[in-house]
Design a protein around this motif. Structure first.
Motif, PDB file in Angstrom:
ATOM      1  N   LYS A   1       0.829  -1.208   0.000  1.00 47.42           N
ATOM      2  CA  LYS A   1       0.000   0.000   0.000  1.00 47.42           C
ATOM      3  C   LYS A   1       0.865   1.261   0.000  1.00 47.42           C
ATOM      4  CE  LYS A   1      -4.159  -2.015   1.833  1.00 47.42           C
ATOM      5  NZ  LYS A   1      -4.733  -2.723   2.950  1.00 47.42           N
TER       6      LYS A   1
ATOM      7  N   TYR B   1       6.352  -0.272   2.600  1.00 52.13           N
ATOM      8  CA  TYR B   1       5.563  -0.900   3.633  1.00 52.13           C
ATOM      9  C   TYR B   1       4.123  -0.422   3.464  1.00 52.13           C
ATOM     10  CZ  TYR B   1       5.256  -3.784   7.765  1.00 52.13           C
ATOM     11  OH  TYR B   1       4.954  -4.790   8.629  1.00 52.13           O
ATOM     12  N   ILE B   2       3.487  -0.017   4.536  1.00 56.53           N
ATOM     13  CA  ILE B   2       2.095   0.402   4.406  1.00 56.53           C
ATOM     14  C   ILE B   2       1.988   1.917   4.602  1.00 56.53           C
ATOM     15  CG2 ILE B   2      -0.227   0.136   5.350  1.00 56.53           C
ATOM     16  CD1 ILE B   2       0.624  -2.575   6.445  1.00 56.53           C
TER      17      ILE B   2
ATOM     18  N   LEU C   1      -1.079   4.915   4.456  1.00 53.91           N
ATOM     19  CA  LEU C   1      -2.539   4.915   4.505  1.00 53.91           C
ATOM     20  C   LEU C   1      -3.151   6.297   4.661  1.00 53.91           C
ATOM     21  CD1 LEU C   1      -3.100   2.161   7.203  1.00 53.91           C
ATOM     22  CD2 LEU C   1      -3.499   1.900   4.762  1.00 53.91           C
ATOM     23  N   MET C   2      -4.426   6.388   4.295  1.00 53.18           N
ATOM     24  CA  MET C   2      -5.294   7.515   4.602  1.00 53.18           C
ATOM     25  C   MET C   2      -4.676   8.884   4.323  1.00 53.18           C
ATOM     26  SD  MET C   2      -7.184   6.161   8.031  1.00 53.18           S
ATOM     27  CE  MET C   2      -6.309   4.702   8.568  1.00 53.18           C
TER      28      MET C   2
ATOM     29  N   THR D   1      -0.631   8.302   7.079  1.00 51.58           N
ATOM     30  CA  THR D   1      -0.096   7.394   8.095  1.00 51.58           C
ATOM     31  C   THR D   1       0.881   6.450   7.426  1.00 51.58           C
ATOM     32  OG1 THR D   1      -2.094   7.519   9.403  1.00 51.58           O
ATOM     33  CG2 THR D   1      -0.728   5.566   9.702  1.00 51.58           C
TER      34      THR D   1
ATOM     35  N   TYR E   1       3.733   3.160   8.092  1.00 56.83           N
ATOM     36  CA  TYR E   1       4.306   2.136   8.978  1.00 56.83           C
ATOM     37  C   TYR E   1       5.799   1.992   8.698  1.00 56.83           C
ATOM     38  CZ  TYR E   1      -0.195   0.249  10.628  1.00 56.83           C
ATOM     39  OH  TYR E   1      -1.412   0.068  11.221  1.00 56.83           O
TER      40      TYR E   1
ATOM     41  N   GLY F   1       7.434   0.676  11.436  1.00 54.20           N
ATOM     42  CA  GLY F   1       6.775  -0.465  12.055  1.00 54.20           C
ATOM     43  C   GLY F   1       5.529  -0.113  12.840  1.00 54.20           C
ATOM     44  N   ILE F   2       5.360   1.162  13.129  1.00 58.55           N
ATOM     45  CA  ILE F   2       4.170   1.603  13.858  1.00 58.55           C
ATOM     46  C   ILE F   2       3.483   2.712  13.055  1.00 58.55           C
ATOM     47  CG2 ILE F   2       4.892   0.975  16.204  1.00 58.55           C
ATOM     48  CD1 ILE F   2       5.933   3.886  16.475  1.00 58.55           C
ATOM     49  N   PRO F   3       2.177   2.850  13.234  1.00 59.02           N
ATOM     50  CA  PRO F   3       1.459   3.831  12.406  1.00 59.02           C
ATOM     51  C   PRO F   3       1.663   5.281  12.856  1.00 59.02           C
ATOM     52  CG  PRO F   3      -0.095   2.605  13.786  1.00 59.02           C
ATOM     53  CD  PRO F   3       1.263   2.026  14.057  1.00 59.02           C
TER      54      PRO F   3
ATOM     55  N   GLY G   1       1.250   4.786  19.670  1.00 55.24           N
ATOM     56  CA  GLY G   1      -0.082   4.239  19.441  1.00 55.24           C
ATOM     57  C   GLY G   1      -0.411   4.324  17.966  1.00 55.24           C
ATOM     58  N   VAL G   2      -1.693   4.426  17.646  1.00 52.76           N
ATOM     59  CA  VAL G   2      -2.080   4.615  16.247  1.00 52.76           C
ATOM     60  C   VAL G   2      -2.288   6.106  15.993  1.00 52.76           C
ATOM     61  CG1 VAL G   2      -3.142   2.344  15.950  1.00 52.76           C
ATOM     62  CG2 VAL G   2      -4.527   4.226  16.816  1.00 52.76           C
TER      63      VAL G   2
ATOM     64  N   TYR H   1      -3.801   8.542  12.769  1.00 51.65           N
ATOM     65  CA  TYR H   1      -4.351   8.472  11.415  1.00 51.65           C
ATOM     66  C   TYR H   1      -5.506   9.438  11.204  1.00 51.65           C
ATOM     67  CZ  TYR H   1      -7.880   5.463  13.657  1.00 51.65           C
ATOM     68  OH  TYR H   1      -8.861   4.971  14.473  1.00 51.65           O
ATOM     69  N   ARG H   2      -5.943   9.454   9.945  1.00 56.05           N
ATOM     70  CA  ARG H   2      -7.080  10.231   9.457  1.00 56.05           C
ATOM     71  C   ARG H   2      -6.998  11.694   9.910  1.00 56.05           C
ATOM     72  NH1 ARG H   2      -8.460  10.150   5.375  1.00 56.05           N
ATOM     73  NH2 ARG H   2      -9.711   8.308   5.046  1.00 56.05           N
TER      74      ARG H   2
ATOM     75  N   GLU I   1     -10.806   3.187   9.255  1.00 57.94           N
ATOM     76  CA  GLU I   1     -10.575   3.999  10.446  1.00 57.94           C
ATOM     77  C   GLU I   1     -10.976   3.244  11.710  1.00 57.94           C
ATOM     78  OE1 GLU I   1     -11.985   4.994   7.710  1.00 57.94           O
ATOM     79  OE2 GLU I   1     -11.007   6.825   7.044  1.00 57.94           O
TER      80      GLU I   1
ATOM     81  N   MET J   1      -8.707   0.415  12.586  1.00 53.56           N
ATOM     82  CA  MET J   1      -7.420   0.813  13.163  1.00 53.56           C
ATOM     83  C   MET J   1      -7.546   0.878  14.685  1.00 53.56           C
ATOM     84  SD  MET J   1      -4.826   1.361  11.149  1.00 53.56           S
ATOM     85  CE  MET J   1      -3.751   2.674  11.698  1.00 53.56           C
TER      86      MET J   1
ATOM     87  N   GLU K   1      -6.204  -1.985  17.688  1.00 44.10           N
ATOM     88  CA  GLU K   1      -5.424  -1.566  18.847  1.00 44.10           C
ATOM     89  C   GLU K   1      -6.059  -2.046  20.149  1.00 44.10           C
ATOM     90  OE1 GLU K   1      -5.148   2.630  19.840  1.00 44.10           O
ATOM     91  OE2 GLU K   1      -2.993   2.323  20.057  1.00 44.10           O
TER      92      GLU K   1
ATOM     93  N   ILE L   1       2.464  -2.642  21.678  1.00 44.99           N
ATOM     94  CA  ILE L   1       1.308  -3.030  20.857  1.00 44.99           C
ATOM     95  C   ILE L   1       1.279  -2.193  19.590  1.00 44.99           C
ATOM     96  CG2 ILE L   1      -0.050  -3.756  22.863  1.00 44.99           C
ATOM     97  CD1 ILE L   1      -1.763  -1.266  22.436  1.00 44.99           C
ATOM     98  N   VAL L   2       0.707  -2.779  18.550  1.00 40.87           N
ATOM     99  CA  VAL L   2       0.564  -2.055  17.282  1.00 40.87           C
ATOM    100  C   VAL L   2      -0.707  -2.563  16.603  1.00 40.87           C
ATOM    101  CG1 VAL L   2       2.024  -3.708  16.023  1.00 40.87           C
ATOM    102  CG2 VAL L   2       1.712  -1.413  15.114  1.00 40.87           C
ATOM    103  N   SER L   3      -1.393  -1.647  15.928  1.00 37.20           N
ATOM    104  CA  SER L   3      -2.603  -2.044  15.204  1.00 37.20           C
ATOM    105  C   SER L   3      -2.355  -1.973  13.710  1.00 37.20           C
ATOM    106  CB  SER L   3      -3.762  -1.121  15.563  1.00 37.20           C
ATOM    107  OG  SER L   3      -4.866  -1.402  14.716  1.00 37.20           O
ATOM    108  N   PHE L   4      -2.805  -2.995  13.004  1.00 36.51           N
ATOM    109  CA  PHE L   4      -2.759  -2.962  11.542  1.00 36.51           C
ATOM    110  C   PHE L   4      -4.160  -2.835  10.946  1.00 36.51           C
ATOM    111  CE2 PHE L   4       1.403  -4.579  12.508  1.00 36.51           C
ATOM    112  CZ  PHE L   4       2.206  -3.996  11.532  1.00 36.51           C
TER     113      PHE L   4
ATOM    114  N   ASN M   1      -5.499  -3.884   7.337  1.00 39.67           N
ATOM    115  CA  ASN M   1      -4.551  -3.709   6.239  1.00 39.67           C
ATOM    116  C   ASN M   1      -3.686  -4.921   5.940  1.00 39.67           C
ATOM    117  OD1 ASN M   1      -4.919  -0.857   5.437  1.00 39.67           O
ATOM    118  ND2 ASN M   1      -4.584  -0.589   7.632  1.00 39.67           N
TER     119      ASN M   1
END
Lengths: 433, 177
Positions: A183, A203-204, A206-207, A220, A222, A225-227, A246-247, A249-250, B117, B120, B124, B146-149, B152
């Protein structure tokens, strides 16, 4: 990559410089508002020099691109070509406007194409009001052959401007594609033309979304390795980290001021909404709870934020003020809503609903609370985003097996497929003033 | 008398002879005893590697491929640990307690039936739920990330419930040993 953009930008600049040449003596402005019937436009074939005729692709590309642009606009309605056979052939030096009136045309577009030095196109366009024979505008556009479609889009943009509409035909759509393996971020013209890869992170990614000036993307990645949420400058290729942990995004960049809203879980493994002032880097957390709050987007005036929250037990769409106060729910039917996007004219919010396992795109008119379902019984439909004029919605759908981008009018008409290679997702249309 | 003397002498001779004869027979019999030639060598041989040492010689990729830490799966749209997955987490915890140097990442994944969204955030939550469970089982927080995919990185492609179930998962990936 940056070079390509610079050349593109230079060409646009060149086109603008050429087009602003002293042709304004007789120009008139016409303004239309929504609800008024579409304006019938006649677009006969363009005249050409010998060299232009030899290079049939240029002629064809110019003509068909302008035709498709105007057809797509929903502002203009093109007079069917077969009507042209009922009247005399167009003589650009001596136009018989009565003839054009007889085929119901209100506006007539005439053009001349010339190719010089084998690679340079000069396109001269004159647009008339058929009733009076007055010139609405005329322009000369020049550019290298590879920018034929861009010259066509610029011409269509002029049409939009002169009829009081947003000139979005030269604007871009950013999206995610798997066509090269993983992606990555790509951009393309609004009509799916000239698709180009932007990221090479292997890698990935996104958004993606646009900065208001169209020079930066937020997305976003990776890569580590993390978003992480990053800002990427399309012209310098420079990447800046916006948020990590953490995550993240958007992100949505506001129209009015340099501030963004985005989703992050950097303070405790739970998605919350944050507001960031881009200049000062100051941040404010807007939601506080142990459930998922995500997918924020600005109202066009930058005063309110639509977002998704699970606070009622299921994901629903809410609106809050930009300081996080005055939260009110706007979706009630169904148990799963997400992906809110506020129309640039402020009147509507589009979103995705899952009903009985089906994902479809809806439009809520927030003035009269009426709801329109745009997609039905055809695969999973997601990631809706608005065109700058609020008349179209682009989205992704797997109706043909894998995810591709489509455009549809806000009332559910005129479905157009924009992509074909790989899977294509998460489109966002560039903002224009 | 003379006769008596002869007898005596004869007896004496016989006894003498007998004696000397007997002496000859009585010579020490040959023994068949085998002498052992031996030497106790010092016991030095290549020691067997401890489990820990074997572990330290492997690359992270190899360890992850062994699958010592098993995936757990989730119910649709949920991030609570299923009853039948708790055993998996206990086994993972046992292994992790034995290999106390291991730092690992919990990656939460979703099936394709949500938005990008929302998934994601949901991914997590799933990773977070496993982390909390392992915390309770004595795994220190500083060994876990921790990581969220989201949706995807699906494990398998497909549209049936079996596929969806396999894709709704936490994966445990060793990142340091």
């Amino acid at each position: 990559m940056g070079k390509f953009f610079k050349i593109g930008l230079l060409t646009i600049a060149l086109v603008i410089v050429l087009s602003s040449n002293s042709f304004s003596q007789e120009e008139i402005k016409v303004r239309i508002t929504e609800g008024i019937p579409m304006i019938p436009v006649a677009l006969p074939q363009f005249d050409y020099t010998e060299a232009s005729q030899v290079d049939g692709n240029v002629l064809k590309d110019l003509y068909e691109t302008i035709w498709d642009d105007l057809e797509y606009s929903r502002v203009f309605k093109l007079v069917p070509r077969q009507y042209f056979t009922y009247i005399g052939k167009l003589d650009q030096e001596n136009i018989v406007f009565k003839d054009w009136a007889s085929v119901q045309a209100r506006v007539l577009i005439t053009g001349k194409v010339e190719i010089t030095n084998g690679d340079r196109i000069i396109f001269s366009v004159k647009v008339y009001e058929v009733e009076t024979g007055k010139i609405i505008f005329k322009r000369n556009f020049a550019g290298r052959k590879e920018f034929t479609r861009l010259i066509a889009h610029r011409t269509s943009d002029e049409m939009m401007k002169h009829f009081g509409e947003k000139p979005y035909f030269t604007s871009k759509i950013v999206f995610v594609s798997t066509r090269d393996g993983n992606k990555e971020i790509y951009i393309m013209d609004y009509d799916g033309g000239r698709q180009k890869r932007i990221t090479f992170n292997s890698y990935i990614d996104l958004m993606p979304s646009w900065s208001k000036d169209g020079e930066n993307l937020l997305f976003t990645t990776y890569k580590k390795g993390i978003p992480d949420l990053v800002k990427f400058n399309l012209y310098s290729g420079k990447t800046d980290l916006i948020s990590s942990g953490g995550v993240n995004y958007r992100a949505d960049w506001s129209n009015e001021e340099d501030k963004l809203v985005y989703t992050s879980s950097k303070n405790g493994n739970n998605a919350e909404i944050y507001l960031r002032e881009m200049d000062s880097g100051k941040e404010k957390r807007l939601t506080f709870n142990r459930i998922i709050d995500s997918s924020p987007c600005w109202s066009p005036n930058g005063k309110e934020i639509a977002f998704t929250s699970q606070r009622s037990g299921t994901p629903q769409i809410y609106i809050m003020n930009e300081d996080g106060t005055n939260v009110r729910r706007i979706t009630y039917e169904g148990t799963y809503h997400d992906n809110p996007a506020w129309s640039p004219d402020g009147s509507r919010i589009t979103y995705v609903s899952r009903i009985e396992g089906r994902f479809d795109i809806y439009v809520l008119n927030i003035k009269n609370n009426s709801m329109t379902k745009l997609t039905e019984m055809s695969g999973r439909n997601e990631n809706p985003a608005w065109s700058p004029d609020s008349r179209h919605i682009i989205f992704t759908s797997n109706r043909t097996g894998n995810y591709q981008l489509y455009s549809i009018d806000y009332n559910g008409e005129n479905l157009i497929k924009l992509t074909r290679r790989g899977e294509n997702l998460m489109p966002k249309w560039q903002k224009i003033e | 008398m003379k006769r008596f003397l002869i007898v005596i002498l004869t007896v004496m001779l016989v006894v003498f002879l007998f004696n000397s004869c007997a002496k000859k027979v009585k010579t020490v019999p040959e023994t068949t005893k085998v002498e052992q030639v031996d030497e106790t060598a010092p016991k030095v041989e290549k020691p067997k590697l401890t489990e820990e040492e074997i572990f330290l010689q492997k690359s992270l990729d190899e360890i992850n491929k062994e699958g010592n830490l098993k995936k757990i799966n989730f119910d649709f749209d949920k991030y609570t640990i299923r009853e039948d997955m708790k055993g998996v987490l206990h086994k993972n915890a046992d292994w992790l307690l034995k290999h106390s140097s291991v730092v690992f990442s919990i990656a939460g994944h979703c099936d394709e039936r949500g938005t990008v969204e929302y998934n994601m955030a949901l991914g997590e939550k799933r990773a977070d739920a496993a982390m909390k469970y392992l915390l309770d089982l004595g795994i220190p927080a500083n060994r876990m990330k921790i990581v969220s995919f989201g949706k995807n990185n699906p494990l398998v492609k497909g549209v049936d419930e079996k596929t969806h179930f396999m894709n709704r998962r936490d994966e445990f990936i060793i990142v340091k040993k």
